[in-house]
Design an enzyme around this catalytic site. Sequence first.
Site, mmCIF file in Angstrom:
data_model
loop_
_atom_site.group_PDB
_atom_site.id
_atom_site.type_symbol
_atom_site.label_atom_id
_atom_site.label_comp_id
_atom_site.label_asym_id
_atom_site.label_seq_id
_atom_site.Cartn_x
_atom_site.Cartn_y
_atom_site.Cartn_z
ATOM 1 N N ARG A 183 -4.148 -13.307 2.963
ATOM 2 C CA ARG A 183 -4.094 -12.308 2.033
ATOM 3 C C ARG A 183 -5.319 -12.323 0.713
ATOM 4 O O ARG A 183 -5.207 -12.115 -0.553
ATOM 5 C CB ARG A 183 -2.714 -12.307 1.558
ATOM 6 C CG ARG A 183 -1.690 -11.912 2.257
ATOM 7 C CD ARG A 183 -1.737 -10.731 3.185
ATOM 8 N NE ARG A 183 -0.756 -10.456 4.375
ATOM 9 C CZ ARG A 183 -1.165 -10.822 5.638
ATOM 10 N NH1 ARG A 183 -2.069 -11.184 5.870
ATOM 11 N NH2 ARG A 183 0.112 -10.646 6.477
ATOM 12 N N SER A 232 5.605 -5.919 0.735
ATOM 13 C CA SER A 232 6.103 -7.381 0.658
ATOM 14 C C SER A 232 5.922 -7.920 -0.544
ATOM 15 O O SER A 232 4.624 -7.978 -1.043
ATOM 16 C CB SER A 232 5.293 -8.179 1.899
ATOM 17 O OG SER A 232 5.783 -7.694 3.120
ATOM 18 N N GLU A 302 2.292 -11.506 -3.713
ATOM 19 C CA GLU A 302 1.424 -11.031 -2.826
ATOM 20 C C GLU A 302 1.163 -9.555 -3.289
ATOM 21 O O GLU A 302 0.253 -8.929 -3.388
ATOM 22 C CB GLU A 302 2.027 -10.643 -1.424
ATOM 23 C CG GLU A 302 1.075 -9.877 -0.386
ATOM 24 C CD GLU A 302 1.658 -10.074 0.959
ATOM 25 O OE1 GLU A 302 1.275 -8.881 1.766
ATOM 26 O OE2 GLU A 302 2.299 -11.060 1.431
#
Length: 309
Positions: A183, A232, A302
């Site tokens: 990520r 998320s 995130e």
Amino acid sequence: MQSAPGSHEEATVGGKVPQDVAGKLTRDAPLAKLVWFKSGGKADWLFEPESVEDLIQFLTRMEEGTPVMALGLGSNLIIRDGGVPGVVVRLGKPFASVEVKRDNVLECGGGAPGILVASSARDAGIAGLEFLRGIPGTVGGFVRMNGGAYGREVADVLVDCDVVMPDGACVRVPVADLDYSYRHSRLPEGAIVVAARFKGEPGDPAEIEAEMNRIAHAREETQPLRSKTGGSTFKNPEGDKAWRLVDAAGCRGLKMGDAQVSEKHANFLINTGHATSADIEGLGEEVRRRVAEATGVALQWEIQRVGRP
């Protein structure tokens, strides 16, 4: 274009914004309606270019040091209640094209949603991009963040991308130069991905469709898709799952104002009514505190959190 009468540039945080440009420029633009959480403040300026050339011209003429942020579907984002300084750039329909090239390559605009990319690949008999059906964002966002789902990530399929830098320079960046990790990419703050090329492999459209349907069903069954959410919330720690740690700390269903940890998926925060961004971010920080206390693991966000508190 919306602009101040008789003015060709106007001051904002960090510099001046050119007014006489192509595209739509809006001052004090509400952003809550553009993000999935439906919360947060305004952008000092919201710029919606009609082409890459519009964007380059705008950024080239803007005073150096003016903050720039790209906004896609707003699915992985908390806009803080004080709003966003500088300029928010939103890539709309002119950047949402998907074109099939030879050798199983798709050329996609930075504003194209993942589901459109996956569907276009299916229709062309290109396999390997089905996982993009499960990413609720646009090409620009998931290329920057190395988005992933269901065992694959952008690093597995990206060839290269076209990026407009904050100073207006447009460069083509091969996947190897993005230095992808979980990520994360090495793209600088303010850089805007305006196009990308993804490579798949020959496949049977019926099989590709079946895999996309499996992904869609799995998301529907396990995630609060019909709620005001941001996707998320926390990154999965090495060798573990964020939702399991949130559960272990007893945080499933935890509330702060109208912000709540989803009962359906513990790694999702939801806005059950009129939660402020401060409620949502504060709840996330409380979850992090409880997880660290209960398990010793420091969860990392995130979801991106931007703007003034």
